[in-house]
Design a protein around this motif. Structure first.
Motif, short mmCIF file in Angstrom:
data_model
loop_
_atom_site.label_atom_id
_atom_site.label_comp_id
_atom_site.label_asym_id
_atom_site.label_seq_id
_atom_site.Cartn_x
_atom_site.Cartn_y
_atom_site.Cartn_z
N SER A 27 -3.01 18.27 -3.92
CA SER A 27 -1.79 19.54 -3.08
C SER A 27 -2.12 19.38 -1.54
O SER A 27 -0.65 19.64 -0.86
N LEU A 31 1.07 18.72 0.85
CA LEU A 31 1.71 20.36 1.82
C LEU A 31 1.09 19.46 3.53
O LEU A 31 2.52 20.23 3.88
N ALA A 32 0.89 18.87 3.90
CA ALA A 32 0.64 17.77 5.29
C ALA A 32 2.35 16.93 4.96
O ALA A 32 2.99 17.29 6.01
N VAL A 34 5.32 18.29 3.13
CA VAL A 34 6.00 19.09 2.71
C VAL A 34 6.42 20.68 4.31
O VAL A 34 6.92 20.91 5.42
N ALA A 35 4.85 20.55 5.34
CA ALA A 35 4.97 20.81 6.62
C ALA A 35 5.60 20.22 7.95
O ALA A 35 6.29 20.21 8.71
N MET A 36 4.99 18.60 7.50
CA MET A 36 5.60 17.93 9.21
C MET A 36 7.29 17.75 8.12
O MET A 36 8.00 17.90 9.96
N GLY A 38 9.45 20.21 7.09
CA GLY A 38 10.15 21.73 7.13
C GLY A 38 9.78 21.79 8.68
O GLY A 38 11.13 22.23 8.96
N THR A 39 9.09 21.26 9.36
CA THR A 39 9.62 20.87 10.45
C THR A 39 10.20 20.94 11.22
O THR A 39 11.13 20.88 12.42
N CYS A 41 12.75 19.46 10.11
CA CYS A 41 14.40 20.12 10.12
C CYS A 41 14.80 21.66 10.73
O CYS A 41 15.63 21.69 10.51
#
Length: 110
Positions: A27, A31-32, A34-36, A38-39, A41
């Motif tokens: 996880s 999550l790393a 997903v965060a990148m 999202g940033t 995007c």
């Protein structure tokens, strides 16, 4: 997102389900990413870049600004069309920095 759904969607204690240690460790890695993602995007939606080399829109030359007069060398910046200044330094490989728009280019072309 797929890794997170796989890790936490499997029921606990069944055959083939990942142990708790792998769920937590996986996880953090997921999550790393997903965060990148999202940033990136969010940055593309808002139109803001992430890199330090990007020029703010208010720092770009406007149509009211006129480039300096033509020098004897005849070289021009491919980005803004301004001629090279008289005291400009050019590397042995031909790299030069435009004194007008501060963009790097090569006088030998591509």
């Amino acid at each position: 997102m797929t890794v997170l759904v796989f890790l936490w969607g499997a029921p606990f204690g069944e055959f083939g389900s990942p142990p708790l240690f792998f769920r937590i460790f996986g996880s953090f890695i997921a999550l790393a990413f997903v965060a990148m993602g999202g940033t990136v995007c969010l940055g593309s939606i808002l139109g803001k870049g992430l890199g330090p080399g990007q020029i703010p829109r208010d720092a770009l030359p406007t149509a009211d600004d006129s480039p300096p007069p033509v020098s004897e060398s005849g070289y021009r910046c491919p980005h803004c069309g301004a001629p090279l200044g008289d005291g400009i330094d050019i590397s042995p490989h031909g790299d030069a920095k435009c004194g007008y728009c501060n963009c790097w280019f090569n006088i030998h072309g591509k």
